[in-house]
Design an enzyme around this catalytic site. Structure first.
Site, PDB file in Angstrom:
ATOM      1  N   GLU A  14      38.503  43.843  22.635  1.00 28.04           N
ATOM      2  CA  GLU A  14      39.504  43.280  21.742  1.00 28.04           C
ATOM      3  C   GLU A  14      38.885  42.223  20.847  1.00 28.04           C
ATOM      4  O   GLU A  14      37.957  41.523  21.241  1.00 28.04           O
ATOM      5  CB  GLU A  14      40.577  42.568  22.565  1.00 28.04           C
ATOM      6  CG  GLU A  14      41.275  43.476  23.521  1.00 28.04           C
ATOM      7  CD  GLU A  14      42.229  42.703  24.395  1.00 28.04           C
ATOM      8  OE1 GLU A  14      42.749  43.303  25.334  1.00 28.04           O
ATOM      9  OE2 GLU A  14      42.443  41.500  24.139  1.00 28.04           O
TER      10      GLU A  14
ATOM     11  N   CYS B 143      38.271  35.777  16.588  1.00 29.65           N
ATOM     12  CA  CYS B 143      37.940  35.572  17.999  1.00 29.65           C
ATOM     13  C   CYS B 143      37.251  36.841  18.512  1.00 29.65           C
ATOM     14  O   CYS B 143      37.840  37.920  18.467  1.00 29.65           O
ATOM     15  CB  CYS B 143      39.218  35.279  18.778  1.00 29.65           C
ATOM     16  SG  CYS B 143      38.931  35.091  20.550  1.00 29.65           S
TER      17      CYS B 143
ATOM     18  N   CYS C 161      38.220  34.855  36.482  1.00 20.44           N
ATOM     19  CA  CYS C 161      39.129  33.706  36.546  1.00 20.44           C
ATOM     20  C   CYS C 161      40.505  34.246  36.980  1.00 20.44           C
ATOM     21  O   CYS C 161      40.944  35.281  36.471  1.00 20.44           O
ATOM     22  CB  CYS C 161      39.243  33.033  35.177  1.00 20.44           C
ATOM     23  SG  CYS C 161      37.663  32.454  34.542  1.00 20.44           S
TER      24      CYS C 161
ATOM     25  N   CYS D  27      43.867  36.985  26.656  1.00 15.83           N
ATOM     26  CA  CYS D  27      42.677  37.757  26.975  1.00 15.83           C
ATOM     27  C   CYS D  27      42.942  39.092  27.662  1.00 15.83           C
ATOM     28  O   CYS D  27      43.569  39.145  28.699  1.00 15.83           O
ATOM     29  CB  CYS D  27      41.827  36.926  27.925  1.00 15.83           C
ATOM     30  SG  CYS D  27      40.541  36.086  27.096  1.00 15.83           S
TER      31      CYS D  27
ATOM     32  N   SER E 279      34.993  25.946  29.549  1.00 13.16           N
ATOM     33  CA  SER E 279      36.267  26.236  30.206  1.00 13.16           C
ATOM     34  C   SER E 279      36.260  25.592  31.583  1.00 13.16           C
ATOM     35  O   SER E 279      35.725  26.143  32.538  1.00 13.16           O
ATOM     36  CB  SER E 279      36.445  27.750  30.332  1.00 13.16           C
ATOM     37  OG  SER E 279      36.637  28.306  29.043  1.00 13.16           O
ATOM     38  N   LEU E 280      36.854  24.429  31.678  1.00 12.90           N
ATOM     39  CA  LEU E 280      36.796  23.659  32.925  1.00 12.90           C
ATOM     40  C   LEU E 280      37.972  24.004  33.847  1.00 12.90           C
ATOM     41  O   LEU E 280      37.783  24.327  35.007  1.00 12.90           O
ATOM     42  CB  LEU E 280      36.784  22.164  32.596  1.00 12.90           C
ATOM     43  CG  LEU E 280      36.307  21.252  33.711  1.00 12.90           C
ATOM     44  CD1 LEU E 280      34.827  21.457  33.995  1.00 12.90           C
ATOM     45  CD2 LEU E 280      36.590  19.790  33.380  1.00 12.90           C
TER      46      LEU E 280
ATOM     47  N   CYS F 196      43.263  35.321  34.317  1.00  7.00           N
ATOM     48  CA  CYS F 196      42.816  36.002  33.101  1.00  7.00           C
ATOM     49  C   CYS F 196      42.880  37.520  33.263  1.00  7.00           C
ATOM     50  O   CYS F 196      42.504  38.059  34.303  1.00  7.00           O
ATOM     51  CB  CYS F 196      41.387  35.556  32.779  1.00  7.00           C
ATOM     52  SG  CYS F 196      40.669  36.418  31.372  1.00  7.00           S
TER      53      CYS F 196
ATOM     54  N   CYS G 185      34.826  41.714  32.208  1.00  7.16           N
ATOM     55  CA  CYS G 185      34.208  40.423  32.508  1.00  7.16           C
ATOM     56  C   CYS G 185      33.960  40.352  34.006  1.00  7.16           C
ATOM     57  O   CYS G 185      34.760  40.842  34.798  1.00  7.16           O
ATOM     58  CB  CYS G 185      35.135  39.287  32.077  1.00  7.16           C
ATOM     59  SG  CYS G 185      34.400  37.649  32.263  1.00  7.16           S
TER      60      CYS G 185
END
Ligand code: SAH
Length: 373
Positions: free
Chosen positions: A120, A133, A144, A363, A244-245, A147, A140
């Protein structure tokens, strides 16, 4: 992006247009993939083909400045040359599997690259900005917990050309009279886990012979891989780095970003400091807000202390709902109160407006919808 938490807008209905893939020879993966090349290697290839190397510069101009992918339309090349190049060289390798345009102007494309890699990319307009973006991986591996991209794991890394192609496809969708002003590498995948392709794509996007976008207009978002952050710093580009914390303590971060448990927040910050020292670029922390999990005022306090050690700014991202996940977005009041704690502590904070929720821009969501399990 906005400073006001009340910009967390309710979703509007997207108009979704499934596109019949054009029967393009370009999508077959045949011939030289121009986007994979830099100026030198393209000139070399032209020479090897018995063609004049300056012709490579003409092609690059068509591709990146005029965003023309059809060799037939590169009118300052002779007909003989165009005939010679056709079949030996291609500009686009993907097909547009799906596209959606939301009322707020957000354009989202689902591109199908060879070997079943569906990715995407999104264009987000805001005032006089137009931000692309881009994704760096199909799927991935990070996983996470909130996500959609990681739900089916990693299919494969994208090549640098495939990363650049997303930008050009979005530019075509946007129209040739409005140029993209910003690029954020915040789509599917972890850019620093596909480092070489990502850095090559960044050079192509940045270089004068390429898309020509200033490095200060390009942002790389990472889950935080210390060794790779240092490597990126050593390129000494003026890129923006976003980390990304999502959690102010290692214990909570381990739950939200299980893959990242191999690195402590401290280790990530040591690498971030190295990045800051070399490039002088301020670092942004991204913090997806999940109701009842990481949105407490104690956590805002902890986060402000961490942010201040490197004078980071903080982007608060209210959770975008993902089908099949139970997490909830905090209330607007809660987001505002959290932001206020950071502000009081002197930390610059923005709340990411939920643009593109309308275009399923959280995402990995367009892809999931296209390919139901
Ligand atoms: N792997 C990189 C880039 C991809 S994710 C990274 O971790 O930064 C880009 C950003 O979108 C990250 O900050 C990510 O945490 C956030 N994100 C992912 N899913 C989300 C969701 N459902 N709602 C809000 N933000 C999300």
């Amino acid at each position: 992006m906005s400073n006001e938490p009340n910009n967390v807008v309710p979703p509007t209905q997207p108009t979704e247009t499934p596109v019949t893939p054009p029967a393009l020879a370009a999508a077959t993966g045949q011939g030289l993939y121009v986007l994979e090349h830099n100026r030198d290697s393209l000139r070399q290839w032209f020479e090897q083909q018995g063609l004049q190397p300056f012709r490579a510069d003409q092609v690059l101009k068509w591709v990146y400045q005029k965003v023309v992918s059809d060799i037939n339309k590169m009118t300052d090349l002779s007909k003989d040359l165009r005939d010679a190049l056709r079949g030996r060289m291609e500009v686009f390798r993907s097909q547009i599997a799906r596209q959606s345009r939301a009322n707020d102007g957000v354009i989202k494309l689902l591109l199908a690259f060879p070997e079943d890699a569906q990715v995407e990319c999104v264009m987000i307009p805001q005032e006089d900005r137009r931000t692309a973006c881009l994704s760096t991986q199909a799927g991935c591996a990070i996983g996470c917990v909130f996500c959609a991209s990681g739900m089916q794991g990693l299919q494969r890394n994208l090549t640098s050309g495939e990363i650049v192609e997303q930008l050009l496809r979005l530019q075509v969708a946007l129209g040739r009279d409005k140029r993209m002003t910003h690029v954020v590498i915040m789509g599917m995948g972890e850019p620093l886990a596909n480092f070489d392709a990502t850095i090559d794509a960044i050079y192509t996007i940045n270089e004068k012979w390429g898309f020509g976008l200033g490095a200060r207009h390009i942002t790389v978002s990472t889950v935080g891989i210390p060794k790779r952050i240092r490597e990126l710093a050593d390129h000494n580009l003026q890129l923006n780095l976003a980390i990304s914390l999502h959690a102010p303590t290692d214990a909570l971060r381990k739950q939200l970003v299980p893959w990242a448990e191999q690195f402590t927040i401290k280790e990530i910050f040591e690498a971030a400091k190295y990045y800051f020292d070399i490039t002088g670029r301020e670092i942004t922390l991204e913090y997806v807000m999940l109701a009842g999990i990481n949105d407490h005022m104690t956590q805002a306090n902890q986060l402000s202390k961490i942010a201040r050690t490197l004078r980071c700014s903080v982007n608060l991202i209210p959770f975008n709902p993902v089908e099949g996940l139970e997490y909830k977005r905090p209330s607007v009041d809660q987001v505002y109160a959290f932001q206020e704690v950071l502000r009081q502590a002197g930390v610059r904070t923005k709340v990411r407006k939920s643009r593109g929720v309308a275009a399923d821009a959280a995402c990995g969501q367009l892809r999931r919808r296209a390919a139901p399990e």
